[in-house]
Design a protein around this motif. Structure first.
Motif, PDB file in Angstrom:
ATOM      1  N   HIS A   4       0.847  -1.192   0.000  1.00 15.56           N
ATOM      2  CA  HIS A   4       0.000   0.000   0.000  1.00 15.56           C
ATOM      3  C   HIS A   4       0.881   1.241   0.000  1.00 15.56           C
ATOM      4  O   HIS A   4       1.818   1.345   0.781  1.00 15.56           O
ATOM      5  N   THR A   6       0.405   5.665  -0.434  1.00 12.49           N
ATOM      6  CA  THR A   6      -0.569   6.749  -0.532  1.00 12.49           C
ATOM      7  C   THR A   6       0.021   7.918  -1.309  1.00 12.49           C
ATOM      8  O   THR A   6       1.223   8.164  -1.271  1.00 12.49           O
ATOM      9  N   CYS A  45      -5.077   5.851  -1.747  1.00 17.09           N
ATOM     10  CA  CYS A  45      -4.226   4.682  -1.555  1.00 17.09           C
ATOM     11  C   CYS A  45      -4.172   3.862  -2.835  1.00 17.09           C
ATOM     12  O   CYS A  45      -5.148   3.824  -3.596  1.00 17.09           O
ATOM     13  N   SER A  46      -3.073   3.166  -3.032  1.00 21.97           N
ATOM     14  CA  SER A  46      -2.926   2.325  -4.216  1.00 21.97           C
ATOM     15  C   SER A  46      -3.848   1.110  -4.180  1.00 21.97           C
ATOM     16  O   SER A  46      -4.047   0.452  -5.197  1.00 21.97           O
ATOM     17  N   CYS A  47      -4.446   0.814  -3.027  1.00 19.24           N
ATOM     18  CA  CYS A  47      -5.379  -0.314  -2.932  1.00 19.24           C
ATOM     19  C   CYS A  47      -6.705   0.014  -3.620  1.00 19.24           C
ATOM     20  O   CYS A  47      -7.539  -0.872  -3.785  1.00 19.24           O
ATOM     21  N   HIS A  69      -2.550   3.273   6.126  1.00 15.90           N
ATOM     22  CA  HIS A  69      -1.470   2.319   5.864  1.00 15.90           C
ATOM     23  C   HIS A  69      -1.210   1.450   7.094  1.00 15.90           C
ATOM     24  O   HIS A  69      -1.066   0.229   6.985  1.00 15.90           O
ATOM     25  N   GLN A  72      -3.934  -1.103   7.513  1.00 21.61           N
ATOM     26  CA  GLN A  72      -3.797  -2.190   6.551  1.00 21.61           C
ATOM     27  C   GLN A  72      -2.698  -3.155   6.975  1.00 21.61           C
ATOM     28  O   GLN A  72      -2.830  -4.359   6.832  1.00 21.61           O
TER      29      GLN A  72
END
Length: 97
Positions: A4, A6, A45-47, A69, A72
């Protein structure tokens, strides 16, 4: 398990992205011709399942990303091993024996 990361993005008051090439004073006033100034920041976030609330400061948007983050990381961490507890039980010395 994806990593993850951001990203904090600055926006103008009309919700268009304020590129990083736009120069600003410390108070946020624009120095670049045609820039209306940064209105708010949003951390994503990249998620792709999380986006922060609008923030008036970049530091707060970054902190929101760090909190996401950390949450997670906790959710993805494996359950603690019961190894030490089992060993203590096996190695326990009983005075009555």
């Amino acid at each position: 398990m994806p990593r993850h990361s951001t990203t904090v993005t600055a926006y103008h008051s009309n919700n268009t992205v304020c590129p990083s090439e736009h120069q600003h004073t410390r108070s946020g006033k624009p120095l670049t011709e045609g820039c209306t100034g940064r209105s708010h920041f949003i951390s994503t976030c990249s998620c792709t399942t999380w986006t922060s609330n609008r923030s008036s400061t970049k530091n707060y948007a970054t902190a929101q990303g760090r909190h996401h983050h950390a949450a997670q990381q906790q959710a993805e961490s494996p359950a603690p091993s019961k190894g030490p507890a089992v060993l203590r039980e096996l190695l326990r010395l009983d005075a009555d024996v």
